[in-house]
Scaffold this motif. Structure first.
Motif, PDB file in Angstrom:
ATOM      1  N   ARG A   1       6.089 -14.094  -8.001  1.00 23.54           N
ATOM      2  CA  ARG A   1       6.836 -13.248  -8.914  1.00 23.54           C
ATOM      3  C   ARG A   1       6.135 -11.911  -9.179  1.00 23.54           C
ATOM      4  NH1 ARG A   1      10.949 -16.384 -11.086  1.00 23.54           N
ATOM      5  NH2 ARG A   1      11.416 -17.875  -9.423  1.00 23.54           N
ATOM      6  N   GLN A   2       4.833 -11.854  -8.936  1.00 22.07           N
ATOM      7  CA  GLN A   2       4.110 -10.615  -9.210  1.00 22.07           C
ATOM      8  C   GLN A   2       4.130  -9.712  -7.988  1.00 22.07           C
ATOM      9  OE1 GLN A   2       0.644 -10.777 -11.705  1.00 22.07           O
ATOM     10  NE2 GLN A   2      -0.494  -9.376 -10.374  1.00 22.07           N
ATOM     11  N   VAL A   3       4.416  -8.430  -8.226  1.00 22.18           N
ATOM     12  CA  VAL A   3       4.432  -7.430  -7.154  1.00 22.18           C
ATOM     13  C   VAL A   3       3.589  -6.249  -7.598  1.00 22.18           C
ATOM     14  CG1 VAL A   3       6.680  -8.157  -6.256  1.00 22.18           C
ATOM     15  CG2 VAL A   3       6.578  -6.389  -8.015  1.00 22.18           C
ATOM     16  N   GLU A   4       2.915  -5.624  -6.631  1.00 17.25           N
ATOM     17  CA  GLU A   4       1.982  -4.552  -6.963  1.00 17.25           C
ATOM     18  C   GLU A   4       2.088  -3.410  -5.964  1.00 17.25           C
ATOM     19  OE1 GLU A   4      -1.497  -7.508  -8.815  1.00 17.25           O
ATOM     20  OE2 GLU A   4      -1.934  -6.254  -7.056  1.00 17.25           O
ATOM     21  N   LEU A   5       1.991  -2.187  -6.470  1.00 18.96           N
ATOM     22  CA  LEU A   5       1.863  -0.997  -5.650  1.00 18.96           C
ATOM     23  C   LEU A   5       0.424  -0.503  -5.761  1.00 18.96           C
ATOM     24  CD1 LEU A   5       5.134   0.891  -6.668  1.00 18.96           C
ATOM     25  CD2 LEU A   5       4.697  -0.270  -4.505  1.00 18.96           C
ATOM     26  N   HIS A   6      -0.258  -0.382  -4.630  1.00 19.77           N
ATOM     27  CA  HIS A   6      -1.643   0.087  -4.598  1.00 19.77           C
ATOM     28  C   HIS A   6      -1.662   1.468  -3.967  1.00 19.77           C
ATOM     29  CE1 HIS A   6      -3.870  -4.016  -5.004  1.00 19.77           C
ATOM     30  NE2 HIS A   6      -2.711  -4.043  -5.645  1.00 19.77           N
ATOM     31  N   HIS A   7      -1.976   2.483  -4.766  1.00 18.02           N
ATOM     32  CA  HIS A   7      -2.004   3.856  -4.280  1.00 18.02           C
ATOM     33  C   HIS A   7      -3.398   4.150  -3.740  1.00 18.02           C
ATOM     34  CE1 HIS A   7      -1.796   8.389  -4.877  1.00 18.02           C
ATOM     35  NE2 HIS A   7      -0.812   8.113  -4.060  1.00 18.02           N
TER      36      HIS A   7
ATOM     37  N   TYR B   1       0.834  -1.199   0.000  1.00 18.20           N
ATOM     38  CA  TYR B   1       0.000   0.000   0.000  1.00 18.20           C
ATOM     39  C   TYR B   1       0.872   1.255   0.000  1.00 18.20           C
ATOM     40  CZ  TYR B   1      -3.627  -3.227   1.703  1.00 18.20           C
ATOM     41  OH  TYR B   1      -4.497  -4.283   1.859  1.00 18.20           O
ATOM     42  N   LYS B   2       0.442   2.263  -0.742  1.00 19.79           N
ATOM     43  CA  LYS B   2       1.101   3.555  -0.753  1.00 19.79           C
ATOM     44  C   LYS B   2       0.079   4.644  -0.473  1.00 19.79           C
ATOM     45  CE  LYS B   2       5.280   2.291  -1.691  1.00 19.79           C
ATOM     46  NZ  LYS B   2       6.323   2.440  -0.632  1.00 19.79           N
TER      47      LYS B   2
ATOM     48  N   GLY C   1      -6.425   4.961  -6.020  1.00 24.14           N
ATOM     49  CA  GLY C   1      -6.798   3.628  -6.482  1.00 24.14           C
ATOM     50  C   GLY C   1      -5.913   3.098  -7.589  1.00 24.14           C
ATOM     51  N   ARG C   2      -4.887   3.838  -7.966  1.00 23.53           N
ATOM     52  CA  ARG C   2      -3.998   3.392  -9.038  1.00 23.53           C
ATOM     53  C   ARG C   2      -3.199   2.165  -8.587  1.00 23.53           C
ATOM     54  NH1 ARG C   2      -1.428   4.734 -13.723  1.00 23.53           N
ATOM     55  NH2 ARG C   2       0.822   4.445 -13.875  1.00 23.53           N
ATOM     56  N   VAL C   3      -3.082   1.176  -9.458  1.00 25.91           N
ATOM     57  CA  VAL C   3      -2.323  -0.043  -9.183  1.00 25.91           C
ATOM     58  C   VAL C   3      -1.256  -0.198 -10.260  1.00 25.91           C
ATOM     59  CG1 VAL C   3      -2.405  -2.556  -9.004  1.00 25.91           C
ATOM     60  CG2 VAL C   3      -4.264  -1.173  -8.039  1.00 25.91           C
ATOM     61  N   VAL C   4      -0.014  -0.358  -9.833  1.00 30.61           N
ATOM     62  CA  VAL C   4       1.103  -0.581 -10.745  1.00 30.61           C
ATOM     63  C   VAL C   4       1.628  -1.986 -10.496  1.00 30.61           C
ATOM     64  CG1 VAL C   4       3.420   0.143 -11.417  1.00 30.61           C
ATOM     65  CG2 VAL C   4       1.691   1.856 -10.857  1.00 30.61           C
ATOM     66  N   VAL C   5       1.741  -2.760 -11.568  1.00 27.75           N
ATOM     67  CA  VAL C   5       2.052  -4.191 -11.462  1.00 27.75           C
ATOM     68  C   VAL C   5       3.359  -4.494 -12.174  1.00 27.75           C
ATOM     69  CG1 VAL C   5       1.221  -6.522 -11.972  1.00 27.75           C
ATOM     70  CG2 VAL C   5      -0.413  -4.703 -11.407  1.00 27.75           C
TER      71      VAL C   5
ATOM     72  N   PRO D   1       2.189   6.083  -8.003  1.00 25.35           N
ATOM     73  CA  PRO D   1       3.358   5.418  -8.574  1.00 25.35           C
ATOM     74  C   PRO D   1       3.288   5.393 -10.096  1.00 25.35           C
ATOM     75  CG  PRO D   1       1.848   3.818  -7.621  1.00 25.35           C
ATOM     76  CD  PRO D   1       1.344   5.163  -7.222  1.00 25.35           C
ATOM     77  N   GLU D   2       4.446   5.480 -10.708  1.00 24.20           N
ATOM     78  CA  GLU D   2       4.540   5.456 -12.155  1.00 24.20           C
ATOM     79  C   GLU D   2       4.816   4.041 -12.643  1.00 24.20           C
ATOM     80  OE1 GLU D   2       7.537   8.234 -13.225  1.00 24.20           O
ATOM     81  OE2 GLU D   2       6.453   9.978 -12.416  1.00 24.20           O
ATOM     82  N   GLU D   3       4.535   3.810 -13.918  1.00 26.90           N
ATOM     83  CA  GLU D   3       4.848   2.515 -14.502  1.00 26.90           C
ATOM     84  C   GLU D   3       6.345   2.247 -14.343  1.00 26.90           C
ATOM     85  OE1 GLU D   3       2.866   0.246 -15.613  1.00 26.90           O
ATOM     86  OE2 GLU D   3       1.055   1.469 -15.356  1.00 26.90           O
TER      87      GLU D   3
END
Length: 301
Positions: free
Chosen positions: A188-194, A154-155, A198-202, A161-163
């Motif tokens: 292997r998958q990591v995600e930033l949840h703003h 979570y952020k 609500g933006r999600v960067v994967v 967060p940018e791509e």
């Protein structure tokens, strides 16, 4: 357990979190004050943006502890209000304004979650070893999707967060590496949840990308261990752990003990990082470090 470092002498594994490694990279002097000096120098006052970020993380953690019928968006807002941390705010009015905006933020985010599909774990400690590291830390959330684990961080910073940021994050890579080894399930998958937007960067890591992050972490650990040894052998503190002044010095908990840091940036109020969020309806500039440790006060993006 002894291990080999650069000179072939037996050494202990370097015990660390991603935050500890990042601290040495950011500023060796702050690293020394945080992890080496005992007693540690007194820190400055608590930061409002840290209080906001921790409050939001705690609310989302507790939301998943609720029985499924109570996992509603409104309940996320209630949990935020119930666990609100007031440290660092200018006054009760500013704190209350920020609390209500943070409650709305958590409510919006929870509206996008499926209460019937709980994550594999929340606030999960993970740990593993390499030839040099004894790595550990706490993951905000571990999802399980199609038989694989996904690291969710979570952020609450004002900047979405940018791509590419999820892929380049050392902490997320180290968490994925540790979770896969510890739980014996591919991760292997990591995600930033703003949370504010609500933006999600994967990002999807490969064996090669994880290996690069591990090599970098081990290199930092070797440098930090060498500096600690030189300091213990009598090298002056400012030689073994030199300051690295820059814009983030204004947010450092140890600014009062660092002339170079004071010269690098102005002194800020404890609520400076969250003032826009509370007073102007902007997004939060607060946050919380991966690994659950203090980040020296600077707002996290």
């Amino acid at each position: 357990m002894a291990q080999l470092l650069l000179d072939g002498m037996p050494r202990r594994l370097f015990s660390c979190t991603p935050t500890r490694l990042a601290s040495f990279e950011d500023c060796p002097r702050r690293y020394r004050m945080t992890y080496i000096d005992r007693p540690a120098p007194p820190k400055g006052p608590p930061w409002a943006h840290t209080s906001l970020g921790v409050s939001a993380h705690n609310a989302l953690h507790r939301w998943w502890d609720e029985p499924e019928p109570r996992r509603t968006p409104a309940r996320a807002a209630e949990l935020l209000r119930a666990g609100w941390i007031q440290d660092g705010w200018r006054d009760d009015e500013q704190s209350a304004a920020a609390r209500e905006r943070a409650a709305a933020m958590c409510e919006r985010y929870a509206a996008g979650l499926d209460p019937a599909r709980p994550p594999r774990a929340v606030e999960r400690q993970v740990a593993t070893r390499t030839e040099i590291l004894a790595l550990h830390g706490r993951v905000d959330r571990l999802d399980e999707r199609d038989g694989e684990l996904v690291v969710v961080d979570y952020k609450t910073g004002r900047r979405p967060p940018e791509e590419g940021e999820a892929r380049t994050s050392p902490a997320l890579a180290l968490y994925a590496f540790a979770a896969e080894r510890m739980l014996r399930q591919r991760c292997r998958q990591v995600e930033l949840h703003h949370l504010p937007t609500g933006r999600v960067v994967v990002a999807e890591h490969t064996d090669e990308s994880l290996a690069r992050h591990i090599r970098r972490a081990e290199s930092v650990a070797v440098d930090a261990a060498a500096a600690t040894e030189r300091f213990a052998a009598g090298q002056p503190a400012d030689v073994a752990f030199p300051p690295r002044p820059g814009p983030l010095c204004s947010w450092c908990d140890f600014r009062r003990h660092c002339p170079e840091g004071q010269a690098a940036g102005p002194e800020l109020t404890p609520w400076a990082g969250a003032e826009r969020f509370a007073d102007a309806g902007g997004e939060s500039t607060g946050g919380r470090s991966t690994g659950g440790e203090s980040t020296g006060g600077q707002p996290l993006d």
